[in-house]
Design a protein around this motif. Structure first.
Motif, PDB file in Angstrom:
ATOM      1  N   UNK A 105       0.936  -1.236   0.018  1.00 40.28           N
ATOM      2  CA  UNK A 105       0.135   0.017   0.088  1.00 40.28           C
ATOM      3  C   UNK A 105       1.001   1.215  -0.115  1.00 40.28           C
ATOM      4  N   UNK A 106       1.766   1.318   0.810  1.00 39.22           N
ATOM      5  CA  UNK A 106       2.810   2.391   0.746  1.00 39.22           C
ATOM      6  C   UNK A 106       3.272   2.631  -0.498  1.00 39.22           C
ATOM      7  N   UNK A 107       3.964   1.498  -1.134  1.00 36.75           N
ATOM      8  CA  UNK A 107       4.544   1.715  -2.445  1.00 36.75           C
ATOM      9  C   UNK A 107       3.499   1.924  -3.718  1.00 36.75           C
ATOM     10  N   UNK A 108       2.330   1.727  -3.650  1.00 35.31           N
ATOM     11  CA  UNK A 108       1.336   2.121  -4.291  1.00 35.31           C
ATOM     12  C   UNK A 108       1.215   3.343  -4.693  1.00 35.31           C
ATOM     13  N   UNK A 109       1.717   4.191  -3.580  1.00 33.27           N
ATOM     14  CA  UNK A 109       1.332   5.734  -3.557  1.00 33.27           C
ATOM     15  C   UNK A 109       2.356   6.382  -4.265  1.00 33.27           C
ATOM     16  N   UNK A 110       3.686   5.620  -4.180  1.00 37.32           N
ATOM     17  CA  UNK A 110       4.671   6.173  -5.169  1.00 37.32           C
ATOM     18  C   UNK A 110       4.641   5.983  -6.467  1.00 37.32           C
ATOM     19  N   UNK A 111       4.147   4.809  -6.818  1.00 34.58           N
ATOM     20  CA  UNK A 111       3.685   4.448  -8.125  1.00 34.58           C
ATOM     21  C   UNK A 111       2.651   5.313  -8.799  1.00 34.58           C
ATOM     22  N   UNK A 112       1.677   5.670  -8.110  1.00 33.16           N
ATOM     23  CA  UNK A 112       0.500   6.525  -8.574  1.00 33.16           C
ATOM     24  C   UNK A 112       1.474   8.149  -8.746  1.00 33.16           C
ATOM     25  N   UNK A 113       2.009   8.367  -8.051  1.00 29.68           N
ATOM     26  CA  UNK A 113       2.611   9.610  -7.884  1.00 29.68           C
ATOM     27  C   UNK A 113       3.526  10.033  -9.092  1.00 29.68           C
ATOM     28  N   UNK A 137      -4.652  -3.196 -10.164  1.00 24.95           N
ATOM     29  CA  UNK A 137      -3.762  -3.448  -8.883  1.00 24.95           C
ATOM     30  C   UNK A 137      -3.773  -2.210  -7.868  1.00 24.95           C
ATOM     31  N   UNK A 138      -3.925  -1.082  -8.614  1.00 27.86           N
ATOM     32  CA  UNK A 138      -4.242   0.276  -7.798  1.00 27.86           C
ATOM     33  C   UNK A 138      -5.490   0.263  -6.942  1.00 27.86           C
ATOM     34  N   UNK A 139      -6.459  -0.487  -7.890  1.00 34.01           N
ATOM     35  CA  UNK A 139      -8.009  -0.511  -7.240  1.00 34.01           C
ATOM     36  C   UNK A 139      -8.361  -1.207  -6.174  1.00 34.01           C
ATOM     37  N   UNK A 140      -7.095  -2.040  -5.925  1.00 36.14           N
ATOM     38  CA  UNK A 140      -7.438  -3.009  -4.594  1.00 36.14           C
ATOM     39  C   UNK A 140      -7.194  -1.938  -3.382  1.00 36.14           C
ATOM     40  N   UNK A 158      -3.298   7.458  -4.191  1.00 35.57           N
ATOM     41  CA  UNK A 158      -3.622   6.261  -5.205  1.00 35.57           C
ATOM     42  C   UNK A 158      -5.011   6.230  -5.793  1.00 35.57           C
ATOM     43  N   UNK A 159      -6.043   6.582  -4.956  1.00 33.71           N
ATOM     44  CA  UNK A 159      -7.295   6.646  -5.741  1.00 33.71           C
ATOM     45  C   UNK A 159      -7.795   8.054  -6.279  1.00 33.71           C
ATOM     46  N   UNK A 160      -6.740   9.029  -5.941  1.00 32.26           N
ATOM     47  CA  UNK A 160      -7.062  10.297  -6.532  1.00 32.26           C
ATOM     48  C   UNK A 160      -6.345  10.277  -8.184  1.00 32.26           C
ATOM     49  N   UNK A 161      -5.318   9.281  -8.308  1.00 34.72           N
ATOM     50  CA  UNK A 161      -4.798   9.200  -9.459  1.00 34.72           C
ATOM     51  C   UNK A 161      -5.660   8.055 -10.334  1.00 34.72           C
ATOM     52  N   UNK A 162      -6.183   7.096  -9.643  1.00 32.82           N
ATOM     53  CA  UNK A 162      -7.366   6.619 -10.134  1.00 32.82           C
ATOM     54  C   UNK A 162      -8.199   7.004 -10.749  1.00 32.82           C
ATOM     55  N   UNK A 165      -7.555   8.638 -14.089  1.00 32.20           N
ATOM     56  CA  UNK A 165      -7.129   7.726 -15.184  1.00 32.20           C
ATOM     57  C   UNK A 165      -8.012   6.775 -15.406  1.00 32.20           C
ATOM     58  N   UNK A 166      -9.429   6.832 -14.789  1.00 38.91           N
ATOM     59  CA  UNK A 166     -10.565   5.939 -15.137  1.00 38.91           C
ATOM     60  C   UNK A 166     -10.515   4.706 -14.451  1.00 38.91           C
ATOM     61  N   UNK A 167      -9.901   4.739 -13.069  1.00 40.06           N
ATOM     62  CA  UNK A 167      -9.874   3.584 -12.271  1.00 40.06           C
ATOM     63  C   UNK A 167     -10.936   3.657 -11.261  1.00 40.06           C
ATOM     64  N   UNK A 168     -10.756   2.903 -10.234  1.00 39.08           N
ATOM     65  CA  UNK A 168     -11.686   2.774  -9.046  1.00 39.08           C
ATOM     66  C   UNK A 168     -11.426   3.563  -8.025  1.00 39.08           C
ATOM     67  N   UNK A 169     -12.247   4.236  -7.586  1.00 36.63           N
ATOM     68  CA  UNK A 169     -11.933   5.177  -6.477  1.00 36.63           C
ATOM     69  C   UNK A 169     -13.324   5.373  -5.650  1.00 36.63           C
ATOM     70  N   UNK A 170     -13.369   5.895  -4.430  1.00 34.72           N
ATOM     71  CA  UNK A 170     -14.582   5.787  -3.407  1.00 34.72           C
ATOM     72  C   UNK A 170     -14.493   7.221  -2.845  1.00 34.72           C
ATOM     73  N   UNK A 171     -15.464   7.882  -2.773  1.00 34.35           N
ATOM     74  CA  UNK A 171     -15.512   9.526  -1.991  1.00 34.35           C
ATOM     75  C   UNK A 171     -15.194   9.294  -0.680  1.00 34.35           C
ATOM     76  N   UNK A 172     -15.934   8.078  -0.066  1.00 30.71           N
ATOM     77  CA  UNK A 172     -15.896   7.973   1.451  1.00 30.71           C
ATOM     78  C   UNK A 172     -14.398   7.800   1.823  1.00 30.71           C
TER      79      UNK A 172
END
Length: 670
Positions: A105-113, A137-140, A158-162, A165-172
């Motif tokens: 989860x930590x590393x996903x943020x670096x990938x997203x940035x 993968x990010x959507x998890x 991560x969810x901001x980037x998704x 980019x058309x990926x999954x995210x949740x306003x909550x």
């Protein structure tokens, strides 16, 4: 890494390129995992390989963005191959899911940035299939459980980037991240990295390299979709924080040696650069550039990079004593955040302005930082910054803890490091039986020093501060800051510590009191078999001259550190002879170290003032520079009056703990 760098952008670009090229020999065939040599973290080698990819990809992202895609070393293609392999569920190089490795989860943020910063040169050029796999993968991350600390921002960015980019995210998820961050804001630009026991107690470098960085990049990623007013709120907080942080860097370029994850080193520059990127800084461009260059040069010149061009696990030198269980061979590459300035174009004022002197070089500074509970003194004559901590110790106040040297010491500096126990998994003993340097402890009949955490702030006023803790000893005798469930403690008396900090000198006053109802005592009665010991600053010393570097006579002890630094401890009231305790492989600044200490001649007396002068500076402490100290009682309080040379006066008031509720009873369990 060039050890004599020019103060220009080209040097920063070369530094980034050298760091990125040095890791390539350790990458898997398609680059998805970067397996650097060394001892694996507690997360395992698979997770560490993802960490090696993600943290260096973050640096590549900053490098490509600032160069507007110019890419002579082929970083975009190299990392694009890794993205394709790492997200391929059938690949031998696939990345762990968040269920398989929480650290992912930590590393996903670096990938997203990094993907956001390189969108035109990497994301937009990936095939549709690879883009979808990356988003899967990010959507998890959506609805994934996150610790209530800076980790919430890994989910947020991560969810901001998704989302973009058309990926999954949740306003909550996004709303929760924003709300928790506001709850952790402690005022004056400072965040507590989550709450301990419902209190703001968690103050360290995460305030800058996480709690300020990610919220602003979250807004950068979302752009116009960011909530109204959020960017301005975060910008104002960072601007206020940098007014303090500029004073927490020494003239030697070192940040404060305090807190966890210190092996990230010049990641401490993250808020400095972020302030420049978002126009959220009180620093002039020349000061930003000077501060950043000085810090990078400091670590480049002190062994942070080995002969193979790899960042090592340590501070100056490889040193496992300051690591956490999550520290692996690639962990130091969070230092990539220290090169964020590369996203700024060559024409930006931070690259074109003349570098200035640092704040600590221009004039002496002294102030109290209310949010973390710190007294700060910076002296221009030697460039040393000192912090006396009576506020946050990164622990839950509802139970006793062993002292983590990076949080529980009374004082920290840019020029001296605490003595640190080695990694418990190594089997090597710590440098002393319990806290030693910058500590006020009771020593039991077995020679074990008591522990401080948690400490409660009593007061913070001008140049003085007071805190109180209950002495406690791990029942198994271990000195282990990584205590967990099942650790039991024997509890002792209350210890109240007060400080007055001016220039290079702290006047440290201590009183010890029994817990109400446990022992019938009167002022002056002795605590059974428990002398009080006060420790001064630990210094790394020259191995060849270690014996000559230490001197003790009567109530005065002095250590001459490597580079000419002086640590002096002088007994002023109620204390006996001083001595110097030597350490070996206990300090991140050098293999040999030494600490001046002073103790009571016998058992400590209750409700009695004990006072010492504690000095750290580029010169010794002449007798003429000592303040005059007098003590008196006012009802149940002990008052220490400090008359400094030049006429300035401070009053340290040590209140009685009578009536203070005992939070744990006779024996605590954590």
């Amino acid at each position: 890494m060039n050890r004599n760098p020019a103060q220009d952008r080209a040097h920063w670009e070369r530094t980034a390129d050298e760091l990125l090229l040095a890791v390539r020999p350790y990458a898997s065939d398609r680059h998805a995992l970067v397996r650097l040599p060394g001892v694996a973290s507690a997360n395992g080698a698979w997770s560490d390989g993802l960490e090696g990819f993600a943290r260096t990809f973050l640096l590549a992202g900053f490098r490509l963005r600032g160069a507007d895609g110019a890419d002579p070393h082929g970083f975009a293609e190299w990392y694009a191959r890794g993205l394709a392999a790492g997200t391929d569920p059938d690949s031998a190089e696939r990345w762990p899911t968040f269920a398989e490795s929480n650290q992912a989860k930590v590393e996903a943020a670096s990938v997203a940035l990094a993907l956001h910063e390189t969108r035109p040169w990497i994301w937009d050029r990936l095939t549709d299939g690879v883009r979808q796999r990356v988003l899967d993968w990010l959507g998890l991350m959506v609805s994934a459980g996150m610790p209530d600390n800076n980790w919430i921002w890994f989910q947020g960015v991560t969810e901001a980037f998704a989302r973009t980019a058309g990926g999954s995210w949740l306003q909550d998820d996004l709303d929760r991240t924003i709300a928790l961050t506001d709850a952790w804001y402690a005022g004056d630009g400072w965040y507590s990295d989550g709450l301990s026991g419902g209190e703001h107690r968690n103050f360290d470098h995460y305030n800058g390299w996480a709690m300020h960085l990610y919220p602003l990049w979250f807004c950068r990623i979302l752009g116009d979709a960011a909530p109204a007013g959020l960017l301005d709120r975060y910008r104002a907080r960072l601007r206020r924080f940098l007014a303090d942080q500029r004073l927490l860097v020494g003239a030697n370029g070192s940040p404060l040696i305090q807190g966890r994850s210190l092996t990230y080193r010049f990641a401490a520059l993250a808020p400095v650069w972020t302030g420049a990127v978002f126009d959220a800084t009180p620093l002039a461009p020349g000061e930003t550039r000077a501060l950043a260059s000085r810090m990078l040069d400091h670590f480049a010149g002190h062994g942070a990079v080995d002969r193979d061009g790899l960042l090592t696990l340590g501070w100056h030198r490889p040193f496992r004593g300051l690591l956490q269980t999550y520290s692996g061979p690639a962990s130091p590459y969070w230092a990539s955040k220290g090169l964020i300035g590369l996203v700024l174009p060559p024409t930006h004022p931070v690259w074109t302005a003349q570098a200035t002197t640092l704040a600590v070089e221009r004039e002496d500074e002294a102030r109290a930082l209310a949010a973390p509970g710190w007294l700060v003194s910076a002296t221009a004559s030697d460039g040393v910054v000192r912090v006396v901590d009576h506020g946050g110790d990164h622990t839950d106040p509802a139970r006793p803890h062993s002292d983590d040297p990076c949080y529980a010491r009374i004082a920290y500096s840019t020029h001296a490091a605490p003595e640190m126990p080695v990694d418990p998994t190594s089997g090597a003993a710590g440098p002393a039986p319990g806290p030693l340097d910058n500590a006020a402890v009771l020593v039991d009949e077995r020679g074990r020093a008591s522990h401080r955490r948690p400490a409660t702030r009593i007061s913070l006023d001008g140049a003085t501060a007071v805190s109180r803790s209950r002495a406690h000893w791990p029942e198994d005798g271990a000195w282990n800051p990584f205590d967990g469930p099942g650790t039991r403690y024997a509890l002792g008396p209350w210890i109240t510590v007060g400080s007055a900090l001016r220039g290079s000198v702290e006047i440290r006053a201590v009183r010890v009191d029994p817990v109400a109802g446990e022992v019938a005592t009167a002022p002056g009665d002795s605590a059974p078999l428990t002398p009080l010991r006060i420790g001064g600053w630990a210094l790394a010393v020259d191995d060849r001259e270690s014996a000559q570097a230490c001197a003790a006579s009567g109530g005065r002890a002095e250590v001459r550190g490597a580079g000419g630094l002086r640590s002096v401890l002088i007994a002023l009231h109620g204390l006996g002879d001083a001595e110097v305790v030597r350490g070996r492989d206990a300090n991140p600044l050098g293999a040999a170290s030494a600490t001046p200490v002073v103790r009571t001649p016998g058992p400590v007396a209750y409700a009695t003032p004990y006072v010492a002068a504690v000095h750290l500076g580029g010169a010794g402490l002449p007798a003429d520079d000592l303040p005059a100290v007098t003590t008196r009682a006012e009802a149940t309080a002990l008052v220490v009056e400090v008359a400094w040379p030049g006429g300035v006066r401070d009053t340290i008031r040590l209140p009685s703990p009578a009536g203070v509720a005992d939070p744990w009873g006779r024996l605590g369990r954590s």
